[in-house]
Motif scaffolding. Structure first.
Motif, mmCIF file in Angstrom:
data_model
loop_
_atom_site.group_PDB
_atom_site.id
_atom_site.type_symbol
_atom_site.label_atom_id
_atom_site.label_comp_id
_atom_site.label_asym_id
_atom_site.label_seq_id
_atom_site.Cartn_x
_atom_site.Cartn_y
_atom_site.Cartn_z
ATOM 1 N N ARG A 1 7.707 5.159 22.228
ATOM 2 C CA ARG A 1 9.141 4.933 21.379
ATOM 3 C C ARG A 1 8.907 3.700 20.377
ATOM 4 N NH1 ARG A 1 14.349 5.593 21.902
ATOM 5 N NH2 ARG A 1 16.074 3.766 21.385
ATOM 6 N N ALA A 2 8.200 2.695 20.514
ATOM 7 C CA ALA A 2 7.906 1.643 19.613
ATOM 8 C C ALA A 2 7.278 2.172 18.321
ATOM 9 C CB ALA A 2 6.989 0.524 20.392
ATOM 10 N N LEU A 3 6.336 3.094 18.761
ATOM 11 C CA LEU A 3 5.742 3.662 17.187
ATOM 12 C C LEU A 3 6.650 4.413 16.461
ATOM 13 C CD1 LEU A 3 2.296 4.902 18.710
ATOM 14 C CD2 LEU A 3 2.512 3.462 16.896
ATOM 15 N N ALA A 4 7.574 5.026 17.192
ATOM 16 C CA ALA A 4 8.737 6.128 16.471
ATOM 17 C C ALA A 4 9.442 5.204 15.730
ATOM 18 C CB ALA A 4 9.502 6.861 17.297
ATOM 19 N N PHE A 5 9.747 3.855 15.986
ATOM 20 C CA PHE A 5 10.669 2.995 15.452
ATOM 21 C C PHE A 5 9.963 1.887 14.655
ATOM 22 C CE2 PHE A 5 13.164 5.279 18.578
ATOM 23 C CZ PHE A 5 14.307 5.633 17.674
ATOM 24 N N ALA A 6 9.061 1.717 14.816
ATOM 25 C CA ALA A 6 8.282 0.423 14.220
ATOM 26 C C ALA A 6 8.332 0.606 12.661
ATOM 27 C CB ALA A 6 6.796 0.234 14.836
ATOM 28 N N SER A 7 8.303 -0.681 11.791
ATOM 29 C CA SER A 7 8.163 -0.672 10.608
ATOM 30 C C SER A 7 7.131 -1.253 10.205
ATOM 31 C CB SER A 7 9.558 -1.307 10.102
ATOM 32 O OG SER A 7 9.861 -2.424 10.707
ATOM 33 N N CYS A 8 6.180 -1.763 10.698
ATOM 34 C CA CYS A 8 5.113 -2.494 10.592
ATOM 35 C C CYS A 8 3.833 -1.835 11.073
ATOM 36 C CB CYS A 8 5.092 -3.719 10.918
ATOM 37 S SG CYS A 8 4.926 -4.129 12.617
ATOM 38 N N PRO A 9 2.639 -2.006 10.560
ATOM 39 C CA PRO A 9 1.354 -1.451 11.274
ATOM 40 C C PRO A 9 1.412 -1.827 12.646
ATOM 41 C CG PRO A 9 0.792 -2.223 9.158
ATOM 42 C CD PRO A 9 2.042 -2.861 9.285
ATOM 43 N N THR A 10 1.051 -0.739 13.732
ATOM 44 C CA THR A 10 1.198 -0.981 14.976
ATOM 45 C C THR A 10 -0.316 -0.485 15.400
ATOM 46 O OG1 THR A 10 3.466 -0.547 15.005
ATOM 47 C CG2 THR A 10 2.491 -0.248 17.157
ATOM 48 N N MET A 11 -0.788 -1.465 16.589
ATOM 49 C CA MET A 11 -1.916 -1.245 17.154
ATOM 50 C C MET A 11 -1.784 -0.997 18.564
ATOM 51 S SD MET A 11 -5.005 -3.979 18.093
ATOM 52 C CE MET A 11 -5.752 -4.394 16.396
ATOM 53 N N ILE A 12 -2.180 0.235 19.045
ATOM 54 C CA ILE A 12 -2.125 0.539 20.509
ATOM 55 C C ILE A 12 -3.554 0.394 21.041
ATOM 56 C CG2 ILE A 12 -1.927 2.474 22.112
ATOM 57 C CD1 ILE A 12 0.611 1.738 20.371
ATOM 58 N N VAL A 13 -3.568 -0.646 21.889
ATOM 59 C CA VAL A 13 -5.135 -0.892 22.416
ATOM 60 C C VAL A 13 -5.436 0.010 23.705
ATOM 61 C CG1 VAL A 13 -6.255 -2.679 23.378
ATOM 62 C CG2 VAL A 13 -4.511 -3.460 21.846
ATOM 63 N N ARG A 14 -6.607 0.694 23.414
ATOM 64 C CA ARG A 14 -6.958 1.673 24.311
ATOM 65 C C ARG A 14 -8.476 2.137 24.203
ATOM 66 N NH1 ARG A 14 -5.565 6.371 25.161
ATOM 67 N NH2 ARG A 14 -7.632 7.089 25.465
ATOM 68 N N GLY A 15 -9.202 2.808 25.024
ATOM 69 C CA GLY A 15 -10.582 2.887 24.811
ATOM 70 C C GLY A 15 -11.246 2.215 25.852
ATOM 71 N N THR A 16 -12.445 2.127 25.765
ATOM 72 C CA THR A 16 -13.567 1.443 26.520
ATOM 73 C C THR A 16 -13.790 0.081 26.111
ATOM 74 O OG1 THR A 16 -14.776 3.552 27.114
ATOM 75 C CG2 THR A 16 -15.838 1.465 27.668
ATOM 76 N N PRO A 17 -13.331 -1.057 27.161
ATOM 77 C CA PRO A 17 -13.547 -2.361 26.651
ATOM 78 C C PRO A 17 -15.059 -2.582 26.374
ATOM 79 C CG PRO A 17 -12.138 -2.135 28.640
ATOM 80 C CD PRO A 17 -12.726 -0.818 28.279
ATOM 81 N N ARG A 18 -15.458 -3.246 25.354
ATOM 82 C CA ARG A 18 -16.819 -3.305 24.915
ATOM 83 C C ARG A 18 -17.101 -4.597 23.865
ATOM 84 N NH1 ARG A 18 -16.157 2.121 23.026
ATOM 85 N NH2 ARG A 18 -15.495 2.134 20.913
ATOM 86 N N ASP A 19 -18.289 -5.007 23.787
ATOM 87 C CA ASP A 19 -18.285 -5.915 22.849
ATOM 88 C C ASP A 19 -18.128 -5.550 21.378
ATOM 89 O OD1 ASP A 19 -19.286 -7.721 24.691
ATOM 90 O OD2 ASP A 19 -21.378 -7.229 24.412
ATOM 91 N N LEU A 20 -17.783 -6.295 20.418
ATOM 92 C CA LEU A 20 -17.477 -5.723 18.978
ATOM 93 C C LEU A 20 -18.766 -5.143 18.399
ATOM 94 C CD1 LEU A 20 -15.386 -8.603 17.707
ATOM 95 C CD2 LEU A 20 -14.658 -6.309 18.504
ATOM 96 N N LEU A 21 -18.334 -3.976 17.711
ATOM 97 C CA LEU A 21 -19.642 -3.376 17.131
ATOM 98 C C LEU A 21 -19.598 -3.588 15.613
ATOM 99 C CD1 LEU A 21 -19.097 -0.019 19.085
ATOM 100 C CD2 LEU A 21 -20.937 -1.733 19.371
#
Length: 302
Positions: free
Chosen positions: A127-147
């Protein structure tokens, strides 16, 4: 104005990851952080009944303590960073989209308290994505060191200024490589090639060869278009390490595979045509939101 990162936090593991990502983003941008914690009043179960004031105070106190814990975590990790909290009674998605109306980035976990283990994307994030007016990050995936690699999903035939600006700025903030991926499903001649082994007709072989030549030409043309499109942006951001890839395949599958070796994937979504805030999420964006192996940023675009 100083940039602002807004993050939703509810003490769940996904929101803990979102909090850490929000802190990183704010540190890279020199931004402040606003931690938003939304909660619901205990529902009234029968007519003419009410929730005791002591219960309401307990719910409010618990919410304030959760937000304070998040603020303390970021203050400990990033001394000197301005971190504020906002505790809101009401629907979480509405609170988050309102708090982030003028923000540079909204950061959310992929699931909240209402989600179950197999749920890929929670209702609040959706719902937040459907109504957000700014770039929106959804944090998902495998936690790991930065690549130190960011993937940008870009259509050379329909680029967006907002999408390119965000991607190049993000790569500059992180000092990361920007990998621009354009995927298209070029299935010309595949049926002819499949039949070629059984057919003795020389015309089938010629048809397959012609399709292969046309496919190769399209890929060459797209590479050239990407080079011309990205050249001015590279001039503006000379420190960005840029690579481009034009792939023949289903866009959702190609981009999802690319996220295995990335810290972030960036994709655009068109704003609502009626002038209302929010974004219309296309099939490629939906695929990434459900299956990417790294955080996904959705950038609103015209």
């Amino acid at each position: 104005m100083k940039p602002t990162v807004v993050v939703g936090y509810d003490r769940t593991p996904p929101s803990e990851r979102a909090l850490i990502e929000a802190g990183r983003e704010a540190a890279w941008r020199g931004a402040s952080v606003t931690v938003v914690h939304a909660f619901h009043w205990m529902p009234v179960t029968a007519p003419m009944t009410y929730v005791p004031m002591s219960v309401q105070r307990s719910l409010t106190t618990a919410a304030e303590e959760a937000a304070a814990d998040a603020v303390h975590t970021l203050n400990h990790r990033y001394p000197g960073m301005k971190v504020e909290s906002a505790v809101v009674a009401g629907p979480a998605a509405d609170a988050l989209t309102e708090a982030s109306r003028d923000a540079d980035l909204l950061v959310l976990g992929n699931r909240g308290r209402g989600g179950f283990t197999g749920l890929l994307l929670g209702s609040v994030s959706t719902r937040a994505l459907a109504f957000a007016s700014c770039p929106t990050m959804i944090v998902r995936g495998t936690p790991r060191d930065l690549l130190d690699t960011i993937v940008l999903a870009l259509d050379a035939e329909d680029p967006a200024e907002e999408l390119l600006e965000f991607a190049f700025a993000e790569a500059s903030h992180r000092d990361a490589r920007l990998r621009v991926v354009n995927a298209r499903d070029l299935d010309w001649g595949r049926a002819a090639r499949a039949e070629q082994g059984d057919a003795q007709d020389a015309g089938k072989a010629e048809e397959a060869e012609e399709a292969d030549r046309a496919r190769a030409q399209v890929l060459t043309d797209v590479r050239g278009a990407l080079g011309r499109l990205l050249s001015p942006w590279l001039t503006r951001h000379p420190r960005v390490r840029l690579s481009t890839e034009v792939a023949d395949g289903t866009p959702g599958a190609v981009l999802t595979a690319a996220t295995t070796h990335a810290d972030l994937v960036i994709v655009g979504a068109h704003r609502h045509a009626d002038g209302h805030p929010g974004m219309r999420l296309g099939p490629v964006t939906q695929t990434l939101l459900h299956h990417a192996d790294c955080p996904v940023v959705v950038v609103p675009r015209a």
